[in-house]
Design an enzyme around this catalytic site. Sequence first.
Site, mmCIF file in Angstrom:
data_model
loop_
_atom_site.group_PDB
_atom_site.id
_atom_site.type_symbol
_atom_site.label_atom_id
_atom_site.label_comp_id
_atom_site.label_asym_id
_atom_site.label_seq_id
_atom_site.Cartn_x
_atom_site.Cartn_y
_atom_site.Cartn_z
ATOM 1 N N ALA A 1 18.875 1.758 -7.238
ATOM 2 C CA ALA A 1 20.265 1.735 -6.770
ATOM 3 C C ALA A 1 21.089 0.696 -7.548
ATOM 4 C CB ALA A 1 20.299 1.419 -5.273
ATOM 5 N N ARG B 1 4.845 -15.222 -7.908
ATOM 6 C CA ARG B 1 5.302 -16.383 -7.134
ATOM 7 C C ARG B 1 5.295 -17.526 -8.127
ATOM 8 N NH1 ARG B 1 5.047 -14.689 -1.787
ATOM 9 N NH2 ARG B 1 3.352 -13.286 -1.237
ATOM 10 N N ILE C 1 7.799 -7.517 3.440
ATOM 11 C CA ILE C 1 7.323 -6.731 4.585
ATOM 12 C C ILE C 1 7.444 -7.515 5.891
ATOM 13 C CG2 ILE C 1 5.721 -5.334 3.211
ATOM 14 C CD1 ILE C 1 3.423 -7.034 4.541
ATOM 15 N N ASP C 2 7.659 -8.839 5.798
ATOM 16 C CA ASP C 2 7.587 -9.692 6.996
ATOM 17 C C ASP C 2 8.789 -9.588 7.938
ATOM 18 O OD1 ASP C 2 5.213 -10.539 5.965
ATOM 19 O OD2 ASP C 2 5.855 -12.571 5.491
ATOM 20 N N GLU D 1 -3.064 -3.814 23.690
ATOM 21 C CA GLU D 1 -3.192 -4.470 24.992
ATOM 22 C C GLU D 1 -2.871 -5.956 24.904
ATOM 23 O OE1 GLU D 1 -5.313 -2.059 23.998
ATOM 24 O OE2 GLU D 1 -4.936 -0.615 25.602
ATOM 25 N N GLN E 1 -1.174 -3.236 3.803
ATOM 26 C CA GLN E 1 0.167 -3.235 4.425
ATOM 27 C C GLN E 1 1.296 -3.345 3.412
ATOM 28 O OE1 GLN E 1 -0.133 -6.074 8.098
ATOM 29 N NE2 GLN E 1 -1.899 -6.418 6.787
#
Length: 322
Positions: free
Chosen positions: A22, A72, A127-128, A188, A254
């Site tokens: 983009a 990094r 992603i965080d 749970e 992930q």
Amino acid sequence: MKKIAVFTSGGDSPGMNACIRAVVRTACFHDLEIMGIIHGYEGMINDEFVPLDKKSVSNIIQRGGTILKTARSKRFMTQEGMKKAYQNLKKHKIEAVVAIGGNGTFTGAEEFSNIYPINIVGCPGTIDNDLVGTDFTIGYDTAINTVVDAVDKIRDTAESHDRVFIVEVMGRDAGLIALRSGIAAGAEGILIPESKNDIEKLLKRLAKSRKDKASKIIMVAEGDESGGAYKVAERIKEKYPNYDVRVSVLGHIQRGGSPTCMERVNASRMGYAAVQALLDGKKNVMIGIVNKHIHHTPFSKAIKHIEELNPELLKMMEILSM
Ligand code: F6P
């Protein structure tokens, strides 16, 4: 303004390529020359600049990772590194830059543009989801869908064997991946850094709920103060030695994969808006989407992840999962 550059920095995230596409195509539409910087700030220092055009971003919207590669960079945090980076930007006649990354990327960008006269606008790529000024960062939606898919599979084994599964997900300082994917997967229990002493509460709740349903999924954010999934498993085994406990650390699965539809659209909107912002003379702001609208947030504010999560969500998760 005649020439700009774009780079990705920090952890890669799905949707970065859609954002690069983009940025490049919007720049071309406005007759701006555009270069890509390979390996983020490291490439800025090492002079890894490549010219980009409409064609160089064909067929990438659906791809995970980043075609510009990422790193990094420790060197960029030094005065010497920044000086070299600025010299290279000048050498290539770059007048403004779009930085796609997270906290570290924007912290570096702000410091850099306070010292050197270069306009930088950011797009939130991590992603965080730990940035202020956007409902969703680029990569978050794909990552949580990957986690939900994995947990649904783990659930089959948990249920078949009456096991307690501790699933660790990414999120060094933030529990947003654990929270949202945990709700969606019907977990749970959810342990996140934003909620303190949650392991004590979980240990109490486990015994009660175990009577109705033996299998359990407990989501743990890697940054939770409990110390991660293996530590949580130890605590559960200590208190309930007869529980059949297993650990699954999802890890870098992930961060990869083809971006979701929502990701591609958001990333495209943010990349498009970033070039527009540079044309409007904006600097040191991160583009975000809040309530469907484009927002500009100063880097200094964007990097301040809110510690408190909506307590309603945690309460709801406890009620719905029991
Ligand atoms: O910042 C994104 C992130 O995926 C964090 O959730 C995680 O702690 C970190 O990156 C892992 O980074 P690396 O791939 O450099 O080990």
